[in-house]
Design a protein around this motif. Structure first.
Motif, PDB file in Angstrom:
ATOM      1  N   SER A  77      -7.033   3.018   0.791  1.00 37.44           N
ATOM      2  CA  SER A  77      -8.471   2.709   0.771  1.00 37.44           C
ATOM      3  C   SER A  77      -9.292   3.982   0.626  1.00 37.44           C
ATOM      4  O   SER A  77     -10.266   4.029  -0.142  1.00 37.44           O
ATOM      5  N   GLY A  78      -8.900   5.020   1.348  1.00 41.19           N
ATOM      6  CA  GLY A  78      -9.632   6.276   1.275  1.00 41.19           C
ATOM      7  C   GLY A  78      -9.507   6.953  -0.079  1.00 41.19           C
ATOM      8  O   GLY A  78     -10.492   7.488  -0.615  1.00 41.19           O
TER       9      GLY A  78
ATOM     10  N   CYS B 250       0.820  -1.214   0.000  1.00 42.18           N
ATOM     11  CA  CYS B 250       0.000   0.000   0.000  1.00 42.18           C
ATOM     12  C   CYS B 250       0.854   1.265   0.000  1.00 42.18           C
ATOM     13  O   CYS B 250       0.420   2.294  -0.539  1.00 42.18           O
TER      14      CYS B 250
ATOM     15  N   MET C 100      -2.233   1.759   4.324  1.00 44.09           N
ATOM     16  CA  MET C 100      -3.392   0.897   4.059  1.00 44.09           C
ATOM     17  C   MET C 100      -4.698   1.678   4.192  1.00 44.09           C
ATOM     18  O   MET C 100      -5.613   1.526   3.376  1.00 44.09           O
ATOM     19  N   LEU C 101      -4.776   2.522   5.207  1.00 44.31           N
ATOM     20  CA  LEU C 101      -5.970   3.360   5.369  1.00 44.31           C
ATOM     21  C   LEU C 101      -6.035   4.432   4.281  1.00 44.31           C
ATOM     22  O   LEU C 101      -7.106   4.695   3.719  1.00 44.31           O
ATOM     23  N   ALA C 102      -4.885   5.035   3.981  1.00 43.81           N
ATOM     24  CA  ALA C 102      -4.856   6.119   2.998  1.00 43.81           C
ATOM     25  C   ALA C 102      -5.236   5.624   1.609  1.00 43.81           C
ATOM     26  O   ALA C 102      -6.017   6.275   0.895  1.00 43.81           O
TER      27      ALA C 102
ATOM     28  N   ARG D  76       0.687   0.951   8.107  1.00 46.39           N
ATOM     29  CA  ARG D  76      -0.695   1.004   8.598  1.00 46.39           C
ATOM     30  C   ARG D  76      -1.404   2.253   8.059  1.00 46.39           C
ATOM     31  O   ARG D  76      -2.568   2.184   7.653  1.00 46.39           O
ATOM     32  N   LEU D  77      -0.696   3.374   8.064  1.00 46.60           N
ATOM     33  CA  LEU D  77      -1.278   4.601   7.527  1.00 46.60           C
ATOM     34  C   LEU D  77      -1.555   4.464   6.039  1.00 46.60           C
ATOM     35  O   LEU D  77      -2.601   4.912   5.545  1.00 46.60           O
TER      36      LEU D  77
END
Length: 213
Positions: free
Chosen positions: A197-198, A94, A193-195, A190-191
């Motif tokens: 997706s967003g 990611c 993966m969230l970023a 971790r950031l």
């Protein structure tokens, strides 16, 4: 048969002792002395990440980046080494994907990649032109040649020195044993993966390029 009766000459103290002994036989442990009350529940440590939940037993803080976050209790059913391997792999993918997604929307493309389309639309274009099949085969080759042997290194009892999760021998800066760098990679992964997706959600829902709002 008639049971023998107590003689009338038996002293009162003997009768009292016999009655007391019979009463103790049915009175339970409390009659034998004062017993300290015991609590039937044991206080469990709370998770650092989610203080309103109990800390998962497998997450004891021995791993870098472990803050006791496991609301789905995955560590009770899956090896923690397997989960850390998956976390690192998805985080690294990611981090690269987030940079590539933004770069494509800013007009930077690799040779042979679709041009003039957004990152969200590039997937369908690549499928139509066959480029996605090449990427799929390349990703599959990396996964088979690198991922499958890695699983044997992690879980095989015949390996003298089991490999650590995420360790593929690629360490040009010689920072693999630096816990600070390990934590930095975890947090950025971790950031990312969230970023990622967003970003994908925003670009598909609102059909806008970078910065996707």
């Amino acid at each position: 048969r008639r049971w023998p009766a107590f003689r009338r000459s038996s002293p009162p103290s003997v009768m009292l002792a016999l009655v007391s002994t019979g009463a103790l036989a049915f009175s339970g442990p409390a009659a034998l002395g004062r017993v300290a009350p015991r609590s039937s529940t044991t206080m469990m440590a709370k998770s650092k990440a989610l203080p309103f939940l109990e800390a998962p037993p497998a997450l004891d803080g021995s791993m870098v980046g472990d803050v006791g976050f496991d609301p789905l209790k995955c560590t009770e059913y899956v090896s923690i080494d397997w989960l850390r391997e998956a976390e690192l792999k998805h985080g690294r993918v990611c981090m690269l994907a987030a940079v590539g997604y933004i770069a494509t929307d800013l007009g930077l493309t690799a040779p042979g990649a679709p041009t003039g389309v957004s990152s969200a639309a590039a997937h369908d274009v690549a499928v139509e032109k066959g480029g996605m099949l090449v990427l799929f085969l390349a990703a599959s080759a990396f996964e088979i040649l690198g991922g499958v042997p890695k699983m044997f290194q992690l879980f095989s009892d015949s390996v003298d020195t089991p490999s650590k999760p995420g360790d593929y021998g690629f360490d040009p800066l010689k920072k693999a044993n630096d816990e600070r760098m390990q934590l930095t990679e975890l947090k950025n992964g971790r950031l990312a993966m969230l970023a990622f997706s967003g970003m994908v959600t925003q670009s598909v829902l609102y059909d806008k390029g970078f910065p996707y709002f």
